[in-house]
Scaffold this active site. Sequence first.
Site: not given
Length: 291
Positions: A120, A168
């Site tokens: 990730e 993000t």
Amino acid sequence: MLTARAPATSANLGSGFDVFGIALERPADVVRVERAEKTTIEVTGAGSQYIPEDPEKNTVGAVVDALDAPAHIKIDKGIRPASGLGSSAASAAAAAVALNELYDRGKSRKELVPIAAEGEAVVSGDAHDDNVAPAILGGFTIATPGGVTQIDASVSLVACLPEIVVSTRDARRVVPSETSVDQLVETVGNAATLTSGMHRDDPDLVGRGMEDSVVTPARAKLIDGYDAVRERALDAGATGVTISGAGPAVLAVCRPGDQRGVASAMLDAFEEADVDARTYQTRIGDGATLY
Ligand code: HSE
């Protein structure tokens, strides 16, 4: 050949910034793996045009390296990237579970959490366990540097995903660097209330415990219509509303039977703000499964 399904997840839950996470019953990513000399990646499904197939740049490439498990990998995205619903974490989690089995690496589910988190990190810039932990383990997870605690929980939810993109990286830039002791006290109280609610499958305690005056208000500015969506969902019976992960998805906790009304109130509020959106009426669910 092996196939794994890993669910969407919602991190933070307001008071548990970078710590709390839950698995959602739906949507999910499906990853198929087949042994190969050299790794290839093919991506189809929601938002696949934005996802690199180069193993160096794809979330799954780092998982292949960590498990020394080269494979032909097909990723079918059910979770749009940059949604706040743990899209990259789901692909990494499904790949970790499938490759561990394909190559008989013998890692436990908990051992696979940091491996999937590395994957990730390739796309989000940082390794966070708060999405990969529930994607692998299911239920409600508390991810701290000391390890992950998992609690099986069952709570009804609505996840509302607007057609807005929030990266993000941008969402982390607006997080305040300092907080007051009053806010610390409030956050500890809310986080404890939420955890207790998860143990009891109590949507009222979980909803109340999602309150957060530190990170969520700063991020809400990145989501057009957020305040109205939150207000309308609460009016329709939601017990708590917050931003899912880094956003832009918005998560509402509901009592059983209230999901439909909450979902339609959230859609109406986004529509009034001129934002297209869709909802998932879902609940806390299982982690990655092999089939
Ligand atoms: N806890 C993270 C954030 C989730 O909110 O930035 C994304 O990994």
